[in-house]
Design an enzyme around this catalytic site. Structure first.
Site, PDB file in Angstrom:
ATOM      1  N   LYS A 116       0.958  -1.230   0.332  1.00  8.81           N
ATOM      2  CA  LYS A 116       0.391  -0.215  -0.104  1.00  8.81           C
ATOM      3  C   LYS A 116       0.855   1.129  -0.181  1.00  8.81           C
ATOM      4  O   LYS A 116       2.599   0.906   0.456  1.00  8.81           O
ATOM      5  CB  LYS A 116      -0.440  -0.075   1.015  1.00  8.81           C
ATOM      6  CG  LYS A 116      -2.255   1.171   1.126  1.00  8.81           C
ATOM      7  CD  LYS A 116      -3.027   0.279   1.224  1.00  8.81           C
ATOM      8  CE  LYS A 116      -4.482   0.743   0.556  1.00  8.81           C
ATOM      9  NZ  LYS A 116      -6.066   0.484   0.668  1.00  8.81           N
TER      10      LYS A 116
ATOM     11  N   GLY B 168     -20.031   7.354   5.842  1.00  6.57           N
ATOM     12  CA  GLY B 168     -19.250   7.268   4.926  1.00  6.57           C
ATOM     13  C   GLY B 168     -20.647   6.476   3.990  1.00  6.57           C
ATOM     14  O   GLY B 168     -19.826   6.033   2.497  1.00  6.57           O
TER      15      GLY B 168
ATOM     16  N   GLY C  22     -19.489   7.770  -0.294  1.00  9.39           N
ATOM     17  CA  GLY C  22     -18.730   7.019  -0.935  1.00  9.39           C
ATOM     18  C   GLY C  22     -18.937   7.003  -1.769  1.00  9.39           C
ATOM     19  O   GLY C  22     -20.045   5.793  -2.412  1.00  9.39           O
TER      20      GLY C  22
ATOM     21  N   VAL D  74     -17.661   3.593  -2.661  1.00 10.17           N
ATOM     22  CA  VAL D  74     -18.403   1.920  -1.170  1.00 10.17           C
ATOM     23  C   VAL D  74     -19.954   2.014  -1.420  1.00 10.17           C
ATOM     24  O   VAL D  74     -20.997   1.624  -1.716  1.00 10.17           O
ATOM     25  CB  VAL D  74     -17.485   0.776  -0.699  1.00 10.17           C
ATOM     26  CG1 VAL D  74     -18.063  -0.108  -0.656  1.00 10.17           C
ATOM     27  CG2 VAL D  74     -15.809   1.374  -1.591  1.00 10.17           C
TER      28      VAL D  74
HETATM   29  P1  NAD Z   1     -14.575   7.399   0.083  1.00 14.81           P
HETATM   30  O1  NAD Z   1     -13.307   8.818  -0.404  1.00 14.81           O
HETATM   31  O2  NAD Z   1     -15.751   7.035  -2.103  1.00 14.81           O
HETATM   32  O3  NAD Z   1     -15.470   7.477   0.945  1.00 14.81           O
HETATM   33  C1  NAD Z   1     -15.082   7.867   1.910  1.00 14.81           C
HETATM   34  C2  NAD Z   1     -16.614   8.476   2.636  1.00 14.81           C
HETATM   35  O4  NAD Z   1     -16.347   8.492   4.109  1.00 14.81           O
HETATM   36  C3  NAD Z   1     -16.546  10.113   2.084  1.00 14.81           C
HETATM   37  O5  NAD Z   1     -18.072   9.863   1.371  1.00 14.81           O
HETATM   38  C4  NAD Z   1     -15.911  11.194   3.089  1.00 14.81           C
HETATM   39  O6  NAD Z   1     -17.414  11.951   2.766  1.00 14.81           O
HETATM   40  C5  NAD Z   1     -16.789   9.766   4.343  1.00 14.81           C
HETATM   41  N1  NAD Z   1     -16.567  10.290   5.456  1.00 14.81           N
HETATM   42  C6  NAD Z   1     -15.459  10.936   5.820  1.00 14.81           C
HETATM   43  N2  NAD Z   1     -15.066  10.993   6.539  1.00 14.81           N
HETATM   44  C7  NAD Z   1     -16.250  10.882   7.802  1.00 14.81           C
HETATM   45  C8  NAD Z   1     -16.793  10.906   9.321  1.00 14.81           C
HETATM   46  N3  NAD Z   1     -16.145  10.885  10.304  1.00 14.81           N
HETATM   47  N4  NAD Z   1     -18.598  10.783   8.809  1.00 14.81           N
HETATM   48  C9  NAD Z   1     -19.182  10.014   7.981  1.00 14.81           C
HETATM   49  N5  NAD Z   1     -18.610   9.949   6.568  1.00 14.81           N
HETATM   50  C10 NAD Z   1     -17.354  10.320   6.242  1.00 14.81           C
HETATM   51  O7  NAD Z   1     -14.154   6.031  -0.252  1.00 14.81           O
HETATM   52  P2  NAD Z   1     -14.083   3.958  -0.989  1.00 14.81           P
HETATM   53  O8  NAD Z   1     -13.108   3.520  -1.856  1.00 14.81           O
HETATM   54  O9  NAD Z   1     -15.672   4.634  -0.789  1.00 14.81           O
HETATM   55  O10 NAD Z   1     -13.393   3.607   0.464  1.00 14.81           O
HETATM   56  C11 NAD Z   1     -14.298   3.852   1.829  1.00 14.81           C
HETATM   57  C12 NAD Z   1     -13.354   2.940   2.425  1.00 14.81           C
HETATM   58  O11 NAD Z   1     -13.702   1.568   1.877  1.00 14.81           O
HETATM   59  C13 NAD Z   1     -11.892   3.076   2.791  1.00 14.81           C
HETATM   60  O12 NAD Z   1     -11.991   3.118   4.344  1.00 14.81           O
HETATM   61  C14 NAD Z   1     -11.328   2.293   1.467  1.00 14.81           C
HETATM   62  O13 NAD Z   1      -9.524   1.732   1.791  1.00 14.81           O
HETATM   63  C15 NAD Z   1     -12.421   1.214   1.989  1.00 14.81           C
HETATM   64  N6  NAD Z   1     -12.080   0.116   0.997  1.00 14.81           N
HETATM   65  C16 NAD Z   1     -11.934   0.837  -0.323  1.00 14.81           C
HETATM   66  C17 NAD Z   1     -12.488  -0.315  -1.671  1.00 14.81           C
HETATM   67  C18 NAD Z   1     -12.754   0.203  -3.334  1.00 14.81           C
HETATM   68  O14 NAD Z   1     -13.195  -0.737  -4.060  1.00 14.81           O
HETATM   69  N7  NAD Z   1     -12.810   2.336  -3.613  1.00 14.81           N
HETATM   70  C19 NAD Z   1     -12.372  -1.690  -1.096  1.00 14.81           C
HETATM   71  C20 NAD Z   1     -12.036  -2.218   0.246  1.00 14.81           C
HETATM   72  C21 NAD Z   1     -11.464  -1.028   1.133  1.00 14.81           C
END
Ligand code: NAD
Length: 353
Positions: free
Chosen positions: A80, A177, A180, A182
């Site tokens: 990472k 979240g 986001g 996901v």
């Molecule tokens: P993203 O940045 O698109 O979404 C994160 C969301 O969380 C955003 O909408 C943001 O506004 C919100 N957020 C941030 N702080 C917050 C808080 N204090 N309270 C409420 N909401 C808050 O990221 P993503 O790609 O959707 O990933 C989300 C999580 O899943 C991360 O931890 C990431 O590491 C994990 N993840 C993502 C993937 C993927 O395919 N994108 C795969 C495995 C794990």
């Protein structure tokens, strides 16, 4: 800042500290294990208070990728990268070009996709200087929808074991979240399955729109999401949210969501168990995205293979739930043990080869 005796070091094979004065790049590229193949994992852009925090994040996330990839039985290792967000205005193109050059220096031992704070467009910029990026348009694309699908199936498995429910209809789920990449895809799936949803996010307008679309309730106070009278808590924002400050506020029977590193420290798993809360290990339930990305590495990992792997993901969760229950141990402890054993076996085989 110590590295080799860092509590999260865990025998990382390689760590590259990259810096580029012109663009302001300060990045840590962590390769935890290549025992099963090249390390693969996303790149995060985040505001860290200091480089020690960035290192801790990189090491934890990188180890998590090794565990995730080995639990999904993928022929890749774990790594990472994190970029410390420069203060004030900065040239994003120059930053990701410099990141691409740093990535290239690892000669394919580590391949990157996007993570929090990084978009596929950023990775396209990095690609100008490196051959080692995955998860882009023209290839397998954004991994998030497949991550969401895997998490949805994992929530079904968790509801079966933790709530004794074979359907999510009427099940109350609090999603952190929610808007986001996901979170939003997952919320739409959960709404389609008839779940009663409670959503939080810092992006208020997007949150209101998503709640209106899915008939969900908005939880305005970000901190109140932990206290929702729900059946399942689904973290889809950042890590470390199961911690001594939040754990006693949870009213749910299950924690199952996409965020990486949900437990602030491993002992939080035992604390959840003591409180009768079933925990779906993050790196098992959120593997859908990396599974989807495999198509960029070898063409035989096509859509049909991905579907099969998602079914296996659900089965793996049920297996670790059962093993933990039979042994009376926390789920995270049992799962970490399996992951570590498989990684050690792979390292032995690689050395013997
Ligand atoms: P993203 O940045 O698109 O979404 C994160 C969301 O969380 C955003 O909408 C943001 O506004 C919100 N957020 C941030 N702080 C917050 C808080 N204090 N309270 C409420 N909401 C808050 O990221 P993503 O790609 O959707 O990933 C989300 C999580 O899943 C991360 O931890 C990431 O590491 C994990 N993840 C993502 C993937 C993927 O395919 N994108 C795969 C495995 C794990």
């Amino acid at each position: 800042m110590s590295v080799y005796d860092h509590p999260e070091f865990d025998n990382h094979e390689k760590i590259l500290f990259a810096s580029d004065a012109q663009s302001g790049l300060k990045a840590i590229l962590a390769v935890h294990s290549t025992a099963r193949g090249p390390a693969v994992g996303g790149c995060r852009l985040w505001t860290y208070d200091n480089s020690a925090d960035a290192l801790t994040d990189a090491l934890r996330l990188s180890q998590g990728m090794s565990y995730k990839n080995v639990m999904a039985d993928l022929p890749i290792g774990g790594g990472k990268s994190v970029i410390m967000k420069p203060e004030g205005n900065f040239d994003r193109t120059a930053l990701f070009e410099a990141f691409g050059r740093a990535l290239q220096a690892l000669n394919g031992e580590y391949m990157s996709a996007e993570d929090v704070g990084v978009s596929p467009e950023d990775i396209m910029i990095a690609k100008r200087h490196t051959d080692y990026v995955v998860g882009l348009d023209g290839g397998t694309g954004d991994p998030s929808p497949t991550t969401a699908k895997g998490v949805f199936m994992g929530i079904q498995a968790s509801a079966e074991r933790g709530l004794g429910k074979s359907s999510l209809s009427g099940v109350k789920i609090a999603v952190q979240g929610a808007t986001g990449h996901v979170g939003s895809a997952l919320v739409r799936r959960l709404a389609g399955a008839g779940a009663e949803l409670f959503l939080s996010d810092i992006r208020e307008d997007a949150l209101k729109a998503l709640a209106a679309e899915t008939g969900a309730t908005v939880i305005e106070d970000l901190n109140a999401i932990y206290e929702v009278e729900a059946d399942i808590f689904t973290p889809c924002a950042l890590g470390g949210i199961i911690n001594p400050d939040t754990i006693d506020r949870l009213k749910v029977k299950v924690v199952a969501g996409a965020a990486n590193n949900q437990l602030k420290t491993p002992d939080m798993g035992a604390e959840l168990q003591k409180r009768g809360i079933l925990y779906a290990p993050d790196y098992v339930i959120n593997a859908g995205g990396i599974i989807n990305t495999m198509g960029d590495i070898e063409p035989q990992f096509d859509a049909k293979w991905v579907e099969g792997k998602l079914v296996t993901l659900k089965a793996t969760l049920l297996e670790v739930f059962d093993k933990a229950e039979n042994e009376g141990r926390p789920v995270n402890e049992v799962t970490d043990e399996i992951a570590r054993r498989r990684l050690a076996e792979a390292a032995e085989m690689k050395q013997a080869a």
